[in-house]
Design a protein around this motif. Sequence first.
Motif, PDB file in Angstrom:
ATOM      1  N   SER A   1      70.628  56.232  66.885  1.00 43.54           N
ATOM      2  CA  SER A   1      70.668  57.443  66.091  1.00 43.54           C
ATOM      3  C   SER A   1      69.291  58.070  65.981  1.00 43.54           C
ATOM      4  O   SER A   1      69.181  59.286  65.845  1.00 43.54           O
ATOM      5  CB  SER A   1      71.224  57.139  64.699  1.00 43.54           C
ATOM      6  OG  SER A   1      72.579  56.748  64.779  1.00 43.54           O
TER       7      SER A   1
ATOM      8  N   GLN B   1      75.684  69.899  62.439  1.00 45.85           N
ATOM      9  CA  GLN B   1      76.022  68.478  62.515  1.00 45.85           C
ATOM     10  C   GLN B   1      77.446  68.251  63.023  1.00 45.85           C
ATOM     11  O   GLN B   1      77.762  67.170  63.513  1.00 45.85           O
ATOM     12  CB  GLN B   1      75.843  67.817  61.152  1.00 45.85           C
ATOM     13  CG  GLN B   1      74.412  67.859  60.639  1.00 45.85           C
ATOM     14  CD  GLN B   1      74.246  67.122  59.326  1.00 45.85           C
ATOM     15  OE1 GLN B   1      75.156  66.414  58.877  1.00 45.85           O
ATOM     16  NE2 GLN B   1      73.096  67.275  58.697  1.00 45.85           N
TER      17      GLN B   1
ATOM     18  N   HIS C   1      80.108  61.828  67.997  1.00 46.83           N
ATOM     19  CA  HIS C   1      80.193  60.688  67.077  1.00 46.83           C
ATOM     20  C   HIS C   1      79.505  59.445  67.616  1.00 46.83           C
ATOM     21  O   HIS C   1      79.205  58.516  66.859  1.00 46.83           O
ATOM     22  CB  HIS C   1      81.667  60.372  66.784  1.00 46.83           C
ATOM     23  CG  HIS C   1      82.426  59.909  67.988  1.00 46.83           C
ATOM     24  ND1 HIS C   1      83.021  60.792  68.881  1.00 46.83           N
ATOM     25  CD2 HIS C   1      82.685  58.661  68.471  1.00 46.83           C
ATOM     26  CE1 HIS C   1      83.613  60.105  69.843  1.00 46.83           C
ATOM     27  NE2 HIS C   1      83.425  58.826  69.621  1.00 46.83           N
TER      28      HIS C   1
ATOM     29  N   LYS D   1      76.244  58.694  65.819  1.00 46.11           N
ATOM     30  CA  LYS D   1      76.259  58.484  64.386  1.00 46.11           C
ATOM     31  C   LYS D   1      76.183  56.994  64.060  1.00 46.11           C
ATOM     32  O   LYS D   1      76.640  56.146  64.817  1.00 46.11           O
ATOM     33  CB  LYS D   1      77.530  59.089  63.781  1.00 46.11           C
ATOM     34  CG  LYS D   1      77.615  60.603  63.991  1.00 46.11           C
ATOM     35  CD  LYS D   1      78.866  61.182  63.395  1.00 46.11           C
ATOM     36  CE  LYS D   1      78.936  62.690  63.624  1.00 46.11           C
ATOM     37  NZ  LYS D   1      80.164  63.296  63.070  1.00 46.11           N
TER      38      LYS D   1
ATOM     39  N   THR E   1      77.750  55.298  61.934  1.00 36.38           N
ATOM     40  CA  THR E   1      79.042  54.636  61.731  1.00 36.38           C
ATOM     41  C   THR E   1      79.543  54.020  63.035  1.00 36.38           C
ATOM     42  O   THR E   1      80.157  52.953  63.024  1.00 36.38           O
ATOM     43  CB  THR E   1      80.063  55.641  61.199  1.00 36.38           C
ATOM     44  OG1 THR E   1      80.119  56.781  62.085  1.00 36.38           O
ATOM     45  CG2 THR E   1      79.663  56.107  59.809  1.00 36.38           C
TER      46      THR E   1
END
Length: 284
Positions: free
Chosen positions: A113, A189, A194, A197, A199
């Motif tokens: 990230s 954003q 993804h 990210k 997560t």
Amino acid sequence: MFCIRHIGSNFLRAFKVPHLQKLVVNIGYSITVEEYNINYKRLEKRGEAYARWCNAIGLRHWVLAFDEGHQWGHMTTNLVECINSVLKGARNLPVLALSVETHKRKRAGYTYSAFAQQRIEASMQQAWNIVVHHFDRRNEVFEVRQMTTGKVLVVDLTRRTCDCGHFQVERIPCRHVIACCANQRLDWQLYVHHVYKMTEVRKVYKFEFTPLGDPDTWPPYEGPTLVANPAQRRTSKGRPKLTRYLNEMDSCDIRGPRICRLCGAQGHSRSRCPQRVGPSGAAS
């Protein structure tokens, strides 16, 4: 996908033309088809044999403009080598020590990230000189113009494409996308993939290690006896020795014997030359 650094090394081994190696690397890094055509024609003018050699590789295996988004902008194996370096010290350890070391080092995944954050911050700094010339808010299609060069590009937020090519290759908003989002007050954003990210990064480590417990409570082991390789033992002092096999890519790192710039002899430097006039020369 093929590593562009190894392709450049193979090209240099095949043709012995160092001044064209950089051009071959630029062809691989071509983000758009127009950029690829320009670089390819430059190579073809140098010789048709060079162009045929590149055609034999296959465009989708090494050119960003034709890789269908599989490389995510990474043209070398450095990303894999970074992960290898994290676990390098735990490779030849026993199972128990290997599990403990891997558990300690598993937090190194935060750098993914950080890479995306650095690219976005760089795009924000470059977005100030971009003007949204024409836009279609309903279809999220924009036309932007760079003030420095006067170049006009089209940004399609729905399809997530930009004429510069960076948006569809890296899946990170480029400076043109950020300029469009700032003009229409949209959240940039939402256009970050993804994969970048935290997560998603944490999902790699969602399977925790099972506690091993006290070794005294383990069942008796009846398998073969393993003896550690003494050659794999890490030295306690001194400069670490290079364990990687060197090839043409490392030619600049391979140095010959030390040559004195004063007398031209090998084995010593100018400061320790016996022919030097001074205290050091007299002492030697």
